[in-house]
Motif scaffolding. Structure first.
Motif, PDB file in Angstrom:
ATOM      1  N   MET A   1      -8.977   9.000 -15.792  1.00  0.00           N
ATOM      2  CA  MET A   1      -9.077   7.757 -15.023  1.00  0.00           C
ATOM      3  C   MET A   1      -9.431   6.604 -15.962  1.00  0.00           C
ATOM      4  O   MET A   1      -9.931   6.818 -17.063  1.00  0.00           O
ATOM      5  N   ASN A   2      -9.203   5.394 -15.515  1.00  0.00           N
ATOM      6  CA  ASN A   2      -9.286   4.233 -16.376  1.00  0.00           C
ATOM      7  C   ASN A   2     -10.350   3.263 -15.870  1.00  0.00           C
ATOM      8  O   ASN A   2     -10.270   2.780 -14.740  1.00  0.00           O
ATOM      9  N   LYS A   3     -11.321   2.926 -16.714  1.00  0.00           N
ATOM     10  CA  LYS A   3     -12.414   2.048 -16.273  1.00  0.00           C
ATOM     11  C   LYS A   3     -11.919   0.639 -15.979  1.00  0.00           C
ATOM     12  O   LYS A   3     -12.534  -0.089 -15.190  1.00  0.00           O
ATOM     13  N   GLU A   4     -10.792   0.228 -16.609  1.00  0.00           N
ATOM     14  CA  GLU A   4     -10.243  -1.093 -16.343  1.00  0.00           C
ATOM     15  C   GLU A   4      -9.806  -1.249 -14.882  1.00  0.00           C
ATOM     16  O   GLU A   4      -9.683  -2.357 -14.374  1.00  0.00           O
ATOM     17  N   LEU A   6     -11.473  -0.079 -12.327  1.00  0.00           N
ATOM     18  CA  LEU A   6     -12.610  -0.016 -11.407  1.00  0.00           C
ATOM     19  C   LEU A   6     -12.805  -1.306 -10.613  1.00  0.00           C
ATOM     20  O   LEU A   6     -13.348  -1.273  -9.503  1.00  0.00           O
ATOM     21  N   LEU A  38      -7.336   5.691 -10.620  1.00  0.00           N
ATOM     22  CA  LEU A  38      -8.518   6.008  -9.811  1.00  0.00           C
ATOM     23  C   LEU A  38      -8.242   7.190  -8.891  1.00  0.00           C
ATOM     24  O   LEU A  38      -8.842   7.328  -7.826  1.00  0.00           O
ATOM     25  N   VAL A  58     -14.820  12.467 -16.257  1.00  0.00           N
ATOM     26  CA  VAL A  58     -14.399  11.185 -16.829  1.00  0.00           C
ATOM     27  C   VAL A  58     -15.170  10.936 -18.116  1.00  0.00           C
ATOM     28  O   VAL A  58     -16.184  11.583 -18.382  1.00  0.00           O
ATOM     29  N   ASP A  59     -14.686   9.982 -18.923  1.00  0.00           N
ATOM     30  CA  ASP A  59     -15.400   9.681 -20.169  1.00  0.00           C
ATOM     31  C   ASP A  59     -16.647   8.848 -19.858  1.00  0.00           C
ATOM     32  O   ASP A  59     -16.821   8.317 -18.763  1.00  0.00           O
ATOM     33  N   PHE A  62     -16.253   5.190 -18.551  1.00  0.00           N
ATOM     34  CA  PHE A  62     -15.925   5.077 -17.121  1.00  0.00           C
ATOM     35  C   PHE A  62     -17.180   5.306 -16.284  1.00  0.00           C
ATOM     36  O   PHE A  62     -17.453   4.561 -15.338  1.00  0.00           O
ATOM     37  N   SER A  65     -19.565   2.339 -16.470  1.00  0.00           N
ATOM     38  CA  SER A  65     -19.037   1.193 -15.720  1.00  0.00           C
ATOM     39  C   SER A  65     -19.166   1.419 -14.217  1.00  0.00           C
ATOM     40  O   SER A  65     -19.474   0.495 -13.463  1.00  0.00           O
ATOM     41  N   LEU A  66     -18.944   2.653 -13.788  1.00  0.00           N
ATOM     42  CA  LEU A  66     -19.064   2.977 -12.362  1.00  0.00           C
ATOM     43  C   LEU A  66     -20.504   2.823 -11.899  1.00  0.00           C
ATOM     44  O   LEU A  66     -20.775   2.195 -10.866  1.00  0.00           O
TER      45      LEU A  66
END
Length: 310
Positions: A1-4, A6, A38, A58-59, A62, A65-66
């Protein structure tokens, strides 16, 4: 999944929680694959408690940031307006589905409302909380069609269908599930709704070894079949579902109905329709019940299937 991605999650979360009724609701359904980056993230609103679930590791970026985003979300006026009290982050991909409280004091056994009915949940310790939210329309249908009927609820779990049926005026409901603890929670759910428990039976049995006991309580006007996709040592969907279907004729009253459900993305509605034609050809496929809009999926064949036969 990608934090961008979020930011999309938090924008959608704000929109949905603002419109949410004072009932339990899925707010974000990444598993419907409509939110790129997501796909393994969901979020449920439990009338004050926000339950965020990750279904894949997830890394750290991520995850950080979540967590940060959830704390910032709790500082918005909207959180206060909706009387938010706690945020839980559950790691569903790990053994035991460990959970961490991001904010507040978690109410582990909240009583929530769905379609006016009360259910007690169990948070932070199991894969599932005690109520599958995507089956809301199925429970609503049972409530609307239960009046004066005798109903068999197979794989009853915590008896959500049973609660809906008794509320809808069912004459009798027989719940069958191997897990005695789940049936005990089901009994509690009935009590929460002030139901007459003399109308409800709880059979903690292996369905495939208990057809005699199940048949003894019949015949039934409606049978609900809502099994797990797979349960080690007790149920394999594509093999064992047909064993149930071939028993329907001996269990159902004349003009009886079957609500057959399956929630495996790899199994299409055609599996149920074809299996019914093979094992119980006297039953006609009537319709597939809609799923709640918050569980929208890019491929509706992959989402929950609740099929009505008569």
């Amino acid at each position: 999944m990608n934090k961008e991605n979020l930011n999309q999650f938090f924008v959608h979360l704000s929109d949905e929680i603002a419109m949410a009724p004072n009932e339990v609701r899925r707010l974000f359904h990444g598993r419907g694959r409509k939110w790129q980056g997501l796909e393994q993230l969901t979020c449920d609103w439990l009338q004050g408690q926000l339950i965020v679930s990750l279904f894949k590791e997830v890394d750290q970026a991520f995850l950080d940031s979540l967590r940060k985003g959830l704390l910032l979300f709790s500082q918005q006026s909207l959180w206060q307006e909706k009387k938010g009290t706690a945020i839980l982050l559950q790691h569903r991909y790990q053994n035991g589905a460990p959970a961490e409280v991001i904010l507040g004091h978690l109410e582990v056994h909240p009583v929530v409302i769905e379609s006016g009915l009360r259910f007690k949940l169990d948070l932070g310790r199991n894969q599932n909380s005690g109520l599958f939210l995507d089956m809301r329309y199925g429970r609503n249908w049972v409530q609307q069609n239960a009046k004066e009927k005798r109903i068999l609820n197979l794989f009853a779990y915590t008896c959500g269908f049973s609660v809906a049926a008794i509320e809808g005026g069912a004459e009798k409901v027989v719940n069958v599930d191997m897990a005695k603890a789940s049936l005990s929670k089901g009994r509690d759910n009935h009590r929460l709704n002030n139901h007459d428990l003399s109308k409800v039976s709880f059979l903690a049995h292996d369905i495939f070894k208990s057809w005699g006991k199940i048949r003894k309580n019949g015949p039934y006007d409606l049978i609900v079949i809502d099994p797990p996709s797979f349960q080690k040592g007790s149920f394999a969907l594509t093999k064992d579902y047909k064993k149930i279907l071939r028993r329907l004729a001996e269990l159902l009253a004349d003009n009886g109905e079957v609500l057959a459900c399956v929630n495996s993305p790899s199994v299409t509605p055609e599996f149920l329709i074809e299996s019914m034609n093979e094992e119980a050809p006297q039953f006609e496929f009537i319709e597939r019940l809609e799923n709640p809009p918050e569980f929208s999926d890019v491929d509706e064949l992959s989402s929950l299937k609740a099929l009505l036969f008569k």
